[in-house]
Design a protein around this motif. Structure first.
Motif, PDB file in Angstrom:
ATOM      1  N   GLN A  61      -8.497   3.020   6.663  1.00 30.51           N
ATOM      2  CA  GLN A  61      -7.720   1.904   6.927  1.00 30.51           C
ATOM      3  C   GLN A  61      -7.418   1.339   8.738  1.00 30.51           C
TER       4      GLN A  61
ATOM      5  N   SER B  49      -0.208   8.750   7.222  1.00 31.12           N
ATOM      6  CA  SER B  49      -1.510   8.074   6.501  1.00 31.12           C
ATOM      7  C   SER B  49      -2.672   8.892   6.263  1.00 31.12           C
TER       8      SER B  49
ATOM      9  N   TYR C   7     -10.888  -1.906   1.793  1.00 34.61           N
ATOM     10  CA  TYR C   7     -10.414  -1.709   2.821  1.00 34.61           C
ATOM     11  C   TYR C   7     -10.805  -2.999   3.536  1.00 34.61           C
ATOM     12  N   THR C   8      -9.988  -3.138   4.188  1.00 32.86           N
ATOM     13  CA  THR C   8      -9.915  -4.710   4.695  1.00 32.86           C
ATOM     14  C   THR C   8     -10.438  -4.643   6.198  1.00 32.86           C
TER      15      THR C   8
ATOM     16  N   GLN D  40      -8.046   6.527   1.835  1.00 29.73           N
ATOM     17  CA  GLN D  40      -7.977   5.268   2.391  1.00 29.73           C
ATOM     18  C   GLN D  40      -7.167   4.554   3.755  1.00 29.73           C
TER      19      GLN D  40
ATOM     20  N   ASP E 184      -8.215  -0.826  11.493  1.00 34.21           N
ATOM     21  CA  ASP E 184      -7.526  -1.464  12.293  1.00 34.21           C
ATOM     22  C   ASP E 184      -7.050  -1.323  13.807  1.00 34.21           C
TER      23      ASP E 184
ATOM     24  N   THR F 109     -16.387  -2.341   1.223  1.00 38.42           N
ATOM     25  CA  THR F 109     -15.809  -3.197   2.472  1.00 38.42           C
ATOM     26  C   THR F 109     -15.758  -4.666   1.599  1.00 38.42           C
TER      27      THR F 109
ATOM     28  N   THR G 202       0.331  -1.028  -0.356  1.00 42.20           N
ATOM     29  CA  THR G 202       0.144   0.241   0.168  1.00 42.20           C
ATOM     30  C   THR G 202       0.871   1.206  -0.001  1.00 42.20           C
TER      31      THR G 202
END
Length: 420
Positions: A291, A281, A215-216, A287, A295, A388, A52
């Motif tokens: 993220q 970030s 997005y994870t 993004q 997290d 997502t 990323t």
């Protein structure tokens, strides 16, 4: 034998059908070019080959971050100063939908500048560029095929939505965005083209296989605690989204369009680079910031501090970029800000009523804030679901939060109107 009127209608419908197919293909190509141009700039500036942007930025030195952002400010300043030198104006997508001519070459110039500075790390969204170019080309296709004003309006709006759909591989969101924000109409003549053009565009850009989620997000589920939080915090986050929208519009109207850009943009983006030394970030379209909020639960006791700092830093850097003269989108920055509000309030709420995954608060916060900032609650929810690849389990608390946000923002707007 068919009448001349029937023959004329048939030819008009055939031209409209041709415009639908061509606009979908063109929007898909535009999305593909925007994606690869962004990746090229990120590779040249940050060495991103895999992984990323946040990982590459974090691995870079503080001097490198500040230097690249200063370069972004200089490129943006020179480009937009030349652009506005002869009183050239930027035609928005909404203006194009209502019939205003959108020059293709000038739109390309404006869009390419946006993509370059986002790739260099400017704190602004990248989604406006493909929307603008696809809308301009949709208008050109409509004019070439001789569509009437009604069908031209539909094709231009669908082109813009398809540009958004293509660059993020979100076909349903692109169609809903077209219908809820640009056309504000639901009938066969608008719904069919919106869905078809967005589907074609995504197919051209990414093929049959869907890419990984933007997005994870870990698996989430609804709880009574989450639903009560949604009832209370949904209106508050919605109100915050409305205020963000108002501030953005004020800053957009006040940003310089003259040689002042030669100092405002380099100074502002250099400041963004300095902030990235401590909060990496903030760089890019949002993004990484969003993220980080998803997290935050893994950071233990530092989670609340990280979430709050990331939220404030992203808000400041995005608004400073716009006020200093930067152009771009606020869609992904809005997702990041909503995610931050969801994370901060969710962590505090969990101290009183534990048992809910933090990602669920972040998801709903992002959807509520985005929908309120766009004045499009359905678009906001569908966008976050497609970003997502999650959300079916959260529809009840999400709808509670969004419903409360819509009511709160409507009340706030009525109050503001009555005060004036």
């Amino acid at each position: 034998m068919p009448s001349s009127a029937d023959s004329s209608l048939t030819r008009a419908n055939m031209r409209f059908a041709a415009a639908i197919v061509l606009t979908g293909i063109v929007a898909g190509i535009v999305g593909w070019v925007c994606i690869h141009l962004l990746h090229l700039v990120e590779y040249l500036a940050w060495g991103v080959t895999s992984g990323t942007l946040l990982e590459a930025v974090t691995a870079s030195s503080p001097i490198h971050r500040v230097t690249v952002l200063a370069l972004a400010g200089l490129i943006a300043a020179l480009s937009w100063t030349l652009f506005f030198r002869k009183n050239r104006t930027i035609v928005s997508v909404s203006e194009a939908v209502h019939g205003r001519r959108m020059p293709v070459l000038r739109t390309l110039w404006h869009a390419i500048t946006q993509i370059i500075i986002v790739g260099l790390g400017a704190s602004i969204g990248r989604e406006v560029a493909p929307r603008e170019v696809s809308a301009a080309l949709g208008a050109w296709i409509s004019d070439t095929l001789g569509l009437d004003s009604r069908d031209r309006r539909i094709i231009v709006a669908c082109g813009a939505g398809a540009g958004l759909a293509a660059v993020y591989s979100i076909p349903l969101s692109g169609a809903v965005y077209t219908l809820e924000i640009l056309l504000v109409t639901l009938n066969a003549r608008t719904v069919a083209p919106a869905l078809t053009i967005c589907a074609i565009a995504v197919l051209v850009t990414t093929g049959w296989e869907r890419p990984a989620a933007f997005y994870t997000v870990p698996s989430v589920s609804a709880t009574l605690s989450l639903t009560v939080w949604a009832l209370i915090c949904g209106p508050l986050i919605g109100w915050a989204g409305l205020q963000f929208r108002r501030i953005v519009h004020s800053f957009e109207n006040a940003r310089p369009r003259s040689s002042h850009l030669l100092w405002t943009l380099p100074l502002a983006l250099t400041a963004v680079g300095v902030i990235s030394i401590w909060v990496p970030s903030v760089l890019g379209n949002g993004q990484a910031s969003a993220q980080t909020q998803f997290d935050a639960a893994w950071l233990g006791g530092l989670g609340l501090r990280v979430a709050l700092v990331t939220l404030l830093a992203k808000a400041v850097t995005t608004l400073v970029t716009i006020r200093s003269g930067g152009w771009g989108g606020t869609l992904t920055p809005s997702v990041a800000l909503g995610a931050g509000l969801g994370a901060v309030t969710g962590m505090l709420w969990s101290l009183m009523w534990p048992g809910t995954s933090l990602a669920a608060f972040v998801f709903i916060g992002a959807a509520v804030f985005l929908g309120s900032s766009m004045k499009a609650p359905f678009t906001g929810l569908i966008l976050v679901i497609e970003f997502t690849h999650q959300g079916a389990e959260l529809l009840v608390p999400a709808c509670v939060a969004i419903g409360g946000a819509v009511a709160a923002t409507a009340w706030a707007q009525r109050s503001a109107t009555s005060d004036t």
